[in-house]
Design a protein around this motif. Structure first.
Motif: not given
Lengths: 113, 122
Positions: A29, A31, A37-38, A96, A98
């Protein structure tokens, strides 16, 4: 869909001791374009809605005590409560964001030993 | 102070319909993507649907696509969820939740309402 898992399912910790909750995503997750980090952590007490604790994996929401911290990157994340207080008894969820659909972990219940 | 207050839940028979509402206050409603997230009794959280501030971007979970419709009225600071063809597995507390990042996709949720219970049973 990204599958989120958490461990343990539940844990009991003595007051003032450290509690550690793990969250794992089925794919990264992180990016790469913004190195974020999502990943989010929520706390849910009985009969209440979830409360945002941590976002972008490690940024504490305003007003959240500094005994709560989030670490990790990619697929493996940890929520740490450095010194457990009675008011921290709750279920903790990771999420998450993402990719769509946003998905949550199954939750980890934290109790007092 | 940000407040989100859901209403409209209740008992409905399988195949029936229900319309949930969420009244928002304490922030510029039209500037935020809003979401519905549900939680079945004793279970975890499931994102259901999101709608951008201008209603240009709307998304649904596969589990509700084609049955649920999200909408908003920015003049009334209100969010809605029209639920049709309800099934037993739709039984849950439905939360209205604000996305602080917004834009064209769903991020995370910084404010949640207290939720409204929907029970689908004959």
């Amino acid at each position: 869909d990204i599958v989120m898992t958490q461990s343990p399912d539940s844990l009991a910790v003595s007051l003032g001791e450290r509690a550690t909750i793990n969250c794992k995503s089925s794919q990264s997750v992180l990016y790469s374009s913004n190195n974020k980090n999502y990943l989010t952590w929520y706390q849910q007490k009985p009969g209440q809605p979830p409360k945002l604790l941590i976002y972008w994996a490690s940024t504490r929401e305003s007003g959240v005590p500094d005994r709560f911290s989030g670490t990790g990157s990619g697929t493996d994340f940890t929520l740490t409560i450095s010194s457990l207080q009675a008011e921290d008894v709750a279920v903790y969820y990771c999420q998450q964001y993402y990719s769509s659909p946003s998905t949550f972990g199954p939750g980890t219940k934290v109790d007092i030993k | 102070e940000v407040q989100l207050v859901e209403s409209g839940g209740g008992l409905v028979k399988p195949g029936g319909s229900l319309r949930l509402s969420c009244a928002a206050s304490g922030f510029t409603f039209s500037s935020y993507t809003m979401n519905w997230v549900r939680q079945a009794p004793g279970k975890g959280l499931e994102w259901v649907s999101s709608i951008s501030g201008s209603s240009s971007y709307i998304y649904y979970a596969d589990s509700v696509k084609g049955r649920f419709t999200i909408s908003r009225d920015n003049a009334k600071n209100s969010l809605y969820l029209q639920m049709n063809s309800l099934r037993a597995e739709d039984t849950a507390v439905y939360y209205c939740a604000r996305d602080p990042v917004g834009s064209t996709r769903t991020y995370y949720f910084d404010y949640w309402g207290q939720g409204t219970l929907v029970t689908v049973s004959s």
